[in-house]
Motif scaffolding. Sequence first.
Motif: not given
Length: 262
Positions: A73, A33, A71, A88-89
């Motif tokens: 974002k 991520n 991915n 989370e990142i």
Amino acid sequence: MRSYSRHFGVFISLLCVFAAGHLRAEEPLRTLNAAFLAYPPMAYVDDNGEAAGSVIELTNRVAAESGVQINWKIYPIRRIYKGLRTGEIDFWPGSQAVPALSEFTRETGSIGMDVTLCAFSLGNTPPIIDPQALREHRLILIRGYTYRAQLDQIFAESAYRPIVTPDHAAALQLLQMGRADYLISYNDPVGEVLKTNPETGARCDVLDSWPLVYVVSSRIPEAQRVLDALNHGLQRVNAPLASAEIRGDVPPSLNHPDKSAE
């Protein structure tokens, strides 16, 4: 014979454990991520809703060389900081040595691109030689952007409350209207707006400049593997360019970010 069988069984068990560990070490990294900040032309969302820009393109090449899937974002900067802190990142192509991130991140080397922070002004506005002089002027800032800690202190102690605008087009319009003396922002996004509004003629007084790196969250279990993979990919991507530079085959404009707004 019974002792031999027992030792042989132990040997086979150890061999299996070693083989299993070796196989796990060779397993590819999961899809990572990656976060990015709206920072055209280096990073932005294109008309198809996809991550685009020079930093995104470079990072996709680095990932391909490392066998890593990404991915992408887009987030506001404070959300990026929080995501790196929680894990989370996984990583962010961003500024080197951000104090607020130091306790829970690791960094690669420079990705070969810099960012330049400027005080933009119009007309006969005097140039800013010392950033401390900004305390006595009316300033415009961009919502969602962060600035070096020393500038935050200057803004807090300014004789005027800075105007915060949602984007650079609005900021330049206010500057043209005389609502402020300087726009504090980065060379690349302002230069992108000036491409469609060249008559503005904004001047950049450089306040600071620093390299971009890949900032990896140390809160993820495989942080070192991610860091190693990104460094490895950078080396592979940059090796042909470095060889071409030695031979003199690469024009300088390919190696450095556009400074047209300075």
